[in-house]
Design a protein around this motif. Structure first.
Motif, PDB file in Angstrom:
ATOM      1  N   TRP A   8       0.832  -1.208   0.000  1.00  0.00           N
ATOM      2  CA  TRP A   8       0.000   0.000   0.000  1.00  0.00           C
ATOM      3  C   TRP A   8       0.862   1.252   0.000  1.00  0.00           C
ATOM      4  CZ3 TRP A   8      -4.678   0.538  -1.663  1.00  0.00           C
ATOM      5  CH2 TRP A   8      -5.492  -0.589  -1.716  1.00  0.00           C
ATOM      6  N   VAL A  24      -7.597   3.724  -3.427  1.00  0.00           N
ATOM      7  CA  VAL A  24      -7.851   2.457  -2.728  1.00  0.00           C
ATOM      8  C   VAL A  24      -7.939   1.267  -3.694  1.00  0.00           C
ATOM      9  CG1 VAL A  24      -8.890   3.381  -0.637  1.00  0.00           C
ATOM     10  CG2 VAL A  24     -10.342   2.952  -2.625  1.00  0.00           C
ATOM     11  N   ARG A  26      -9.729   0.811  -6.377  1.00  0.00           N
ATOM     12  CA  ARG A  26     -11.008   0.473  -7.025  1.00  0.00           C
ATOM     13  C   ARG A  26     -10.918   0.887  -8.491  1.00  0.00           C
ATOM     14  NH1 ARG A  26     -15.068  -1.274  -3.984  1.00  0.00           N
ATOM     15  NH2 ARG A  26     -14.904  -1.037  -1.735  1.00  0.00           N
ATOM     16  N   CYS A  61     -10.227  -1.441   8.041  1.00  0.00           N
ATOM     17  CA  CYS A  61      -9.505  -1.369   6.766  1.00  0.00           C
ATOM     18  C   CYS A  61     -10.249  -0.399   5.840  1.00  0.00           C
ATOM     19  CB  CYS A  61      -9.352  -2.736   6.117  1.00  0.00           C
ATOM     20  SG  CYS A  61      -8.574  -3.957   7.160  1.00  0.00           S
ATOM     21  N   CYS A  62     -10.462   0.790   6.350  1.00  0.00           N
ATOM     22  CA  CYS A  62     -11.351   1.775   5.706  1.00  0.00           C
ATOM     23  C   CYS A  62     -10.712   2.502   4.542  1.00  0.00           C
ATOM     24  CB  CYS A  62     -11.770   2.805   6.752  1.00  0.00           C
ATOM     25  SG  CYS A  62     -10.337   3.685   7.433  1.00  0.00           S
ATOM     26  N   GLY A  63      -9.390   2.355   4.344  1.00  0.00           N
ATOM     27  CA  GLY A  63      -8.728   3.095   3.268  1.00  0.00           C
ATOM     28  C   GLY A  63      -8.837   4.589   3.494  1.00  0.00           C
ATOM     29  N   ASP A  82      -7.444   2.126   9.625  1.00  0.00           N
ATOM     30  CA  ASP A  82      -6.600   1.606   8.537  1.00  0.00           C
ATOM     31  C   ASP A  82      -5.148   1.724   8.969  1.00  0.00           C
ATOM     32  OD1 ASP A  82      -7.282   1.065   5.318  1.00  0.00           O
ATOM     33  OD2 ASP A  82      -5.175   1.550   5.741  1.00  0.00           O
ATOM     34  N   PHE A  83      -4.294   0.836   8.420  1.00  0.00           N
ATOM     35  CA  PHE A  83      -2.880   0.933   8.821  1.00  0.00           C
ATOM     36  C   PHE A  83      -2.077   1.887   7.941  1.00  0.00           C
ATOM     37  CE2 PHE A  83      -1.553  -3.488   6.832  1.00  0.00           C
ATOM     38  CZ  PHE A  83      -1.763  -2.995   5.562  1.00  0.00           C
ATOM     39  N   LEU A  87      -3.584   7.120   3.723  1.00  0.00           N
ATOM     40  CA  LEU A  87      -5.012   7.039   3.401  1.00  0.00           C
ATOM     41  C   LEU A  87      -5.863   7.689   4.489  1.00  0.00           C
ATOM     42  CD1 LEU A  87      -5.169   3.463   1.816  1.00  0.00           C
ATOM     43  CD2 LEU A  87      -5.501   5.664   0.666  1.00  0.00           C
ATOM     44  N   ALA A 104      -4.209   2.096  12.619  1.00  0.00           N
ATOM     45  CA  ALA A 104      -3.921   0.899  13.425  1.00  0.00           C
ATOM     46  C   ALA A 104      -3.956  -0.315  12.517  1.00  0.00           C
ATOM     47  CB  ALA A 104      -4.949   0.743  14.545  1.00  0.00           C
ATOM     48  N   ASP A 105      -3.249  -1.348  12.948  1.00  0.00           N
ATOM     49  CA  ASP A 105      -3.226  -2.603  12.199  1.00  0.00           C
ATOM     50  C   ASP A 105      -4.356  -3.490  12.720  1.00  0.00           C
ATOM     51  OD1 ASP A 105      -2.682  -5.111  11.102  1.00  0.00           O
ATOM     52  OD2 ASP A 105      -0.523  -4.750  11.126  1.00  0.00           O
ATOM     53  N   ALA A 106      -5.230  -3.918  11.811  1.00  0.00           N
ATOM     54  CA  ALA A 106      -6.382  -4.736  12.222  1.00  0.00           C
ATOM     55  C   ALA A 106      -5.944  -6.070  12.830  1.00  0.00           C
ATOM     56  CB  ALA A 106      -7.276  -5.000  11.012  1.00  0.00           C
ATOM     57  N   ALA A 122     -14.608  -3.855   4.013  1.00  0.00           N
ATOM     58  CA  ALA A 122     -14.882  -3.775   2.573  1.00  0.00           C
ATOM     59  C   ALA A 122     -13.600  -3.940   1.773  1.00  0.00           C
ATOM     60  CB  ALA A 122     -15.548  -2.444   2.235  1.00  0.00           C
ATOM     61  N   ALA A 123     -13.615  -4.926   0.887  1.00  0.00           N
ATOM     62  CA  ALA A 123     -12.516  -5.133  -0.069  1.00  0.00           C
ATOM     63  C   ALA A 123     -11.155  -5.262   0.610  1.00  0.00           C
ATOM     64  CB  ALA A 123     -12.504  -3.988  -1.091  1.00  0.00           C
ATOM     65  N   GLN A 127      -6.443  -9.465   2.324  1.00  0.00           N
ATOM     66  CA  GLN A 127      -5.090  -9.073   2.707  1.00  0.00           C
ATOM     67  C   GLN A 127      -4.674  -9.638   4.069  1.00  0.00           C
ATOM     68  OE1 GLN A 127      -5.028  -4.852   1.853  1.00  0.00           O
ATOM     69  NE2 GLN A 127      -5.521  -5.302  -0.278  1.00  0.00           N
TER      70      GLN A 127
END
Ligand SMILES: C[S@@+](CC[C@H](N)C(=O)[O-])C[C@H]1O[C@@H](n2cnc3c(N)ncnc32)[C@H](O)[C@@H]1O
Length: 236
Positions: A8, A24, A26, A61-63, A82-83, A87, A104-106, A122-123, A127
């Protein structure tokens, strides 16, 4: 630093413009998703999450917050995680008062049990490795209130993997990259596996869903929705 974090960071470094869909990933053939498809996708997300004005939502992971900032209009608050600093910075520019964004890392972020009415991934589930997906589902079940809904979109469908890798050249690249520990799209998931995992983690009404055939990725991705059981033994 994880493989996906590096991917990323590199993707964002190399971007020539600031189109939010391109940021992101898309895109199809390097063209960003248009407004019509985005609106249709957003409407499905709002519908499947059954959002209510008093809901607290986690967008994991919201981007850049493409979805977070939109769904915020339908609920009380959104915590967007999101990490990628880059973004999250893009989202801050949009200033929705009921959206809080954190880096933050999920894989290791923590929330109190029953903190959210809804969780959206979402999407992004591709990963995570299989063990990470298992752990994530267990943790998301604990973060949701009983009866809360989890929506996971754009899951890579392992039964349709060859619809994506549909030429010898693409298959060659897939095997090479997988061997090198650098997957092109990520983890491909079986629908039954995901249903069983969700049940194991404490969800019920676990339903894999086809995407509308007009969606760019519908021939190899599916969406998945489930509801946290009302009587649930939290796993931490
Ligand atoms: C394809 S983008 C989707 C973004 C957003 N959910 C959307 O639908 O527009 C995937 C996102 O997942 C994030 N991501 C991947 N692994 C993550 C992790 N372990 N923790 C937090 N974010 C992660 C990436 O930084 C990226 O923003």
């Amino acid at each position: 630093m994880s493989y996906w974090k590096r991917r990323w960071d590199r993707h964002l470094d190399g971007l020539q413009d600031d189109d939010p869909c391109r940021q992101v990933g898309r895109t199809l053939h390097q063209q960003p998703m248009g407004a019509t498809m985005f609106r249709s996708m957003l409407a499905r997300v709002v519908d499947q999450l059954e959002l209510q004005p008093d809901h607290r939502v986690l967008d994991l992971c919201c981007g850049n917050g493409l979805l977070s900032t939109e769904i915020a209009a339908h609920c009380r608050s959104v915590l967007a995680v999101d990490f990628s600093h880059e973004l999250i910075k893009q989202m801050a520019a949009q200033r929705r008062l009921n959206v809080t964004a954190i880096v933050a890392d999920a894989v290791n972020v923590c929330f109190r049990p029953a903190s959210f009415d809804r969780i959206l991934v979402a999407a992004a589930v591709q990963q995570f490795t299989e063990p990470e997906v298992i752990r994530l589902f267990e943790r998301m079940a604990s973060w949701l209130k009983p009866g809360g809904i989890l929506l996971v979109t754009d899951v890579l469908d392992s039964e349709r993997i060859w619809r994506f890798y549909d030429t010898e050249q693409r298959r060659g690249l897939y095997f090479e990259q997988t061997m090198a520990g650098a997957p092109i799209l990520g983890t491909w998931i079986n629908r039954t596996w995901l249903r069983h995992l969700a049940c194991h983690a404490g969800f019920e009404q676990c339903v894999p869903m086809e995407q509308p055939s007009s969606y760019w990725y519908s021939h190899y991705r599916f969406d998945f929705v489930c509801r946290r059981r009302t009587r649930h033994m939290a796993r931490g």
